[in-house]
Design a protein around this motif. Sequence first.
Motif, PDB file in Angstrom:
ATOM      1  N   UNK A 111      -2.142  15.225  -1.239  1.00 50.47           N
ATOM      2  CA  UNK A 111      -0.715  15.385  -1.496  1.00 50.47           C
ATOM      3  C   UNK A 111       0.004  14.063  -1.232  1.00 50.47           C
ATOM      4  N   UNK A 112       0.986  13.743  -2.044  1.00 53.11           N
ATOM      5  CA  UNK A 112       1.770  12.532  -1.786  1.00 53.11           C
ATOM      6  C   UNK A 112       2.708  12.765  -0.605  1.00 53.11           C
ATOM      7  N   UNK A 113       3.003  11.712   0.133  1.00 51.20           N
ATOM      8  CA  UNK A 113       3.947  11.859   1.237  1.00 51.20           C
ATOM      9  C   UNK A 113       5.352  12.115   0.716  1.00 51.20           C
ATOM     10  N   UNK A 119     -12.220   4.845   8.555  1.00 52.49           N
ATOM     11  CA  UNK A 119     -11.571   5.644   9.587  1.00 52.49           C
ATOM     12  C   UNK A 119     -10.189   6.132   9.150  1.00 52.49           C
ATOM     13  N   UNK A 120      -9.673   5.593   8.029  1.00 50.17           N
ATOM     14  CA  UNK A 120      -8.334   5.962   7.566  1.00 50.17           C
ATOM     15  C   UNK A 120      -8.279   6.548   6.166  1.00 50.17           C
ATOM     16  N   UNK A 121      -9.275   6.261   5.311  1.00 52.27           N
ATOM     17  CA  UNK A 121      -9.127   6.618   3.901  1.00 52.27           C
ATOM     18  C   UNK A 121     -10.450   6.654   3.158  1.00 52.27           C
ATOM     19  N   UNK A 144       0.842  -1.190   0.000  1.00 58.50           N
ATOM     20  CA  UNK A 144       0.000   0.000   0.000  1.00 58.50           C
ATOM     21  C   UNK A 144       0.880   1.244   0.000  1.00 58.50           C
ATOM     22  N   UNK A 145       0.503   2.208  -0.802  1.00 56.93           N
ATOM     23  CA  UNK A 145       1.210   3.485  -0.862  1.00 56.93           C
ATOM     24  C   UNK A 145       0.331   4.532  -0.215  1.00 56.93           C
ATOM     25  N   UNK A 146       0.901   5.673   0.169  1.00 54.89           N
ATOM     26  CA  UNK A 146       0.123   6.706   0.830  1.00 54.89           C
ATOM     27  C   UNK A 146      -1.090   7.177   0.023  1.00 54.89           C
ATOM     28  N   UNK A 156      -5.757   8.577   1.445  1.00 52.31           N
ATOM     29  CA  UNK A 156      -5.660   8.547   2.905  1.00 52.31           C
ATOM     30  C   UNK A 156      -6.135   9.875   3.497  1.00 52.31           C
ATOM     31  N   UNK A 157      -6.923   9.818   4.545  1.00 49.25           N
ATOM     32  CA  UNK A 157      -7.458  11.046   5.158  1.00 49.25           C
ATOM     33  C   UNK A 157      -6.339  11.946   5.673  1.00 49.25           C
ATOM     34  N   UNK A 158      -5.222  11.360   6.086  1.00 48.09           N
ATOM     35  CA  UNK A 158      -4.103  12.149   6.608  1.00 48.09           C
ATOM     36  C   UNK A 158      -3.443  13.005   5.533  1.00 48.09           C
TER      37      UNK A 158
END
Length: 154
Positions: free
Chosen positions: A127-129, A81-83, A24-26, A103-105
């Motif tokens: 945005x990508x990490x 809850x995450x994405x 999995x990627x961000x 991802x929500x983050x």
Amino acid sequence: QGFVRATLHAGTRPRARLCACALARPMAINPVLAQDALTGELFPLPQSAETFVLKRDNIRFEVRLPSRAKLKGEGIFYLSSKRIVFIVRSGASRPDFKSFEIPLATLAHPKFEQPIFWANYLGGDVRPLDADAPGPLAGGSSKFFLTFWSGGCG
């Protein structure tokens, strides 16, 4: 595209068989999915400590990648809850576009709109990490839109 085939039997716990795997990627184009063995429907493979809270059909999705390319399709929206995960059912802008994960983050400037003469939609930047990592998501933020054509999203 990786996916897991889930086997469901009445009165038993779901069992899944890994058919293909990808890390999995961000933010991901075509993240790993699972497939219900009875219906054949694809759904997001749950991550550790993740809970899915919303699923909506008849969603139109569009994302503008940093390269200015667009990915579009109609399908299913999942919120956890995450994405956010969108799975294409029809009208993909490219034959290799099957799903997209946000991802929500990594969300920036999320905006939910309820226009009077249009369908509700959710938009924002993701945005990508690692903006320097090679691939179609490299080079900066991507702008996305999820349009809810079958009524509300609650």
